[in-house]
Design an enzyme around this catalytic site. Structure first.
Site, PDB file in Angstrom:
ATOM      1  N   THR A 444       0.845  -1.187   0.000  1.00 59.68           N
ATOM      2  CA  THR A 444       0.000   0.000   0.000  1.00 59.68           C
ATOM      3  C   THR A 444       0.882   1.240   0.000  1.00 59.68           C
ATOM      4  OG1 THR A 444      -1.741   1.212   1.191  1.00 59.68           O
ATOM      5  CG2 THR A 444      -0.179  -0.050   2.534  1.00 59.68           C
ATOM      6  N   HIS A 496       2.641 -11.774  14.139  1.00 57.28           N
ATOM      7  CA  HIS A 496       3.687 -12.386  14.960  1.00 57.28           C
ATOM      8  C   HIS A 496       3.377 -13.853  15.280  1.00 57.28           C
ATOM      9  CE1 HIS A 496       7.351 -12.177  16.999  1.00 57.28           C
ATOM     10  NE2 HIS A 496       7.226 -11.012  17.619  1.00 57.28           N
TER      11      HIS A 496
END
Length: 525
Positions: A444, A496
């Site tokens: 993006t 994560h």
């Protein structure tokens, strides 16, 4: 001689499909390339068209049945073969039936008079419902086959409903703003000249006492004819209707025309002058807000905006999202772009931008770090042996993420052409659902709007997203000296649960190194 009607060849990732809708039935005549049947797979809806002119003789696979790639779905006979069969079965020809009805009722079509149900297209599994955005035609208005009748706004794309033949709309069953489901009846369409339907519309108008508002909701304000959605949008934004330029048939002002006027500011109202009398159309603007007033307005969220909100909140609630930052010196990329942009444009008919370099650099980095290219499916990790990169595109309806497929095999020019095509189709509302499905990684670019630093949010089920930002000249220490360099901050948000901090940081460092020495990935060294 009969011809087999076969399902198309399915992609490797599609095992089977389901026959969603037969648009023709046995005995119906069809023209070459006319839509016969739609097949719904777990990814896209495939259309099966007539291989030649003829008549539907037999349907082998009914609606709702499962079919395989290239399976025979039915048989197509020679053109005109159904007339004898119809007589044997004691059936009356549709044209004869409609002609009889035309003699009995002045509201029927004056030509063939064959009626069609205009239905919403089959929505993919991921789309539950849609909203009627705009009716581009009104009852009685003559249209050509495949001309757009209406737009349906879903939470992902805008779908077009086209005319099944030359003719006119007889009746609209679902108005603008109505929520509709897959294959719901939207209108009744009549083939041939629009005499009957037009007469019906005229008589209805006469009964209403000469009102400025038509059957489909169009309203004449001054010398302008506004579609209902355009009228609502103009009222919400307090625009001067007389300044609107209509691009619809006969100068009809469409919703898109109002959106364009809002963006350009060309239809803003001037300060109202004192006046003793006002027309009904200008009455809402009569009293300007007094000084100190705090006006508010409520506008319903579009389906796309609702979906964006839902997915972004879902991403934050379900992923262990973390962001790591770095900065890249854009000197080499800018130098290469400046040196070859004219030759690149001449050779490939597309401008050389920055996004192509980022896509190729990210593709190379993804090959080195497969965890970043993976996705999470429940309790399983899916490792993708290919790189499909989504590129966030801002459109008037909101942010969408179309996907570039197999970027490892794409040249820089192919990437730039693909991104340019996505941007154009996104602005025109022409992106399909298949354009936005899948993707193993997303990029993006908030820098085009001036963002210097941001934290991008994941695009589930992907596990990472790269944020680009504004190129800003800053003093940097280079070989013990202070130099002014064009620098860009990069942000990598990652899940994560899947990606360790070490891999995320190293991935971003590789992207930085490749961009600071672009010859490495362009030469594959």
């Amino acid at each position: 001689m009969a011809t087999d009607i076969k399902a198309p060849s399915f992609p490797e990732s599609v095992a089977e499909g389901t026959v969603a809708t037969w648009h023709k039935k046995p005995g119906d005549s069809v023209s070459r390339d006319e839509l016969i049947v739609e097949i719904e797979t777990d990814k896209v809806v495939l259309e099966v068209v007539a291989p030649e002119d003829g008549t539907i003789e037999e349907i082998s696979v009914e609606e709702g049945d499962t079919c395989q790639s290239e399976q025979v779905l039915g048989r197509l006979g020679a053109a005109g073969a159904s007339s004898g069969d119809s007589k044997e079965k004691g059936e009356e020809k549709p044209a004869e039936k409609d002609n009889d009805k035309a003699e009995q009722s002045a509201g029927s079509s004056s030509a063939s008079g064959k009626s069609h149900d205009v239905k919403a297209p089959s929505f993919p599994e991921s789309v539950q419902e849609g909203t009627i955005g705009t009716w581009h035609k009104k009852p009685g208005e003559q249209v050509k086959r495949d001309e757009v009748l209406a737009d349906i706004e879903t939470d992902k794309v805008v779908l077009e409903v086209v005319a099944p033949a030359d003719g006119s709309l007889k009746e609209i069953k679902a108005e603008e703003g109505d929520v509709i489901e897959s294959e719901q009846l939207l209108a009744v369409f009549v083939e041939g000249e629009a005499g009957g339907a037009g007469s019906a519309a005229s008589s209805s108008s006469d009964k209403s006492g000469g009102s400025d508002e038509n059957d489909d909701g169009d309203e004449k304000v001054g010398d302008k004819i506004l579609a209902p959605s355009a009228r609502r949008l103009a009222a919400e934004n307090d625009l001067d209707v007389s300044k609107l330029e209509g691009t619809g048939k006969g100068g009809r002002v469409l919703k898109e025309d109002v959106q364009k006027a809002i963006k350009s500011g060309s239809a803003a109202k001037s300060k109202p002058a004192a006046s003793g009398g006002q027309s009904r159309a200008s009455a809402p603007a009569a009293s300007a807000p007094a000084e100190g007033d705090r006006p508010e307005k409520r506008v319903p969220m579009s389906r796309l905006r609702q979906t964006i909100a839902k997915r972004l909140v879902q991403a934050q609630q379900t992923a262990a999202m973390l962001t790591t930052y770095n900065e890249v010196d854009m000197t080499e990329v800018m130098s290469l772009r400046s040196q070859y942009k004219d030759a690149f444009l001449k050779a490939h008919d597309v401008k050389l931008g920055f996004m192509g370099f980022f896509v190729k650099a990210v593709t190379e980095a993804l090959k080195r770090f497969p965890d970043v290219n993976a996705s999470i499916d429940g309790t399983e990790i899916v490792y993708h042996g290919y790189q499909d990169i989504g590129v966030a595109v801002s459109t008037p309806r909101g942010l969408v993420v179309p996907v570039l497929r197999d970027t490892d095999s794409m040249k820089l020019a192919d990437v730039e052409k693909g991104i340019g095509d996505f941007g154009k189709r996104g602005r025109d509302g022409k992106l399909g659902i298949e354009d936005m499905q899948g993707g193993t990684f997303t990029i993006t670019n908030g820098g085009i709007f001036g963002s210097l630093m941001s934290t991008p949010i994941l695009n589930p089920p992907q596990t990472a997203i790269l944020g680009m930002h504004k190129i800003q000249e800053r003093p940097m220490a280079v070989n013990g000296k202070v130099e002014i360099r064009p620098m860009m901050y990069l942000a990598l948000s990652y899940d994560h649960r899947m990606i360790d901090g070490k891999d995320a940081v190293q991935f971003l460092v590789v992207v930085k190194e490749l961009l600071e020495d672009p010859a490495r990935f362009l030469l594959d060294v």
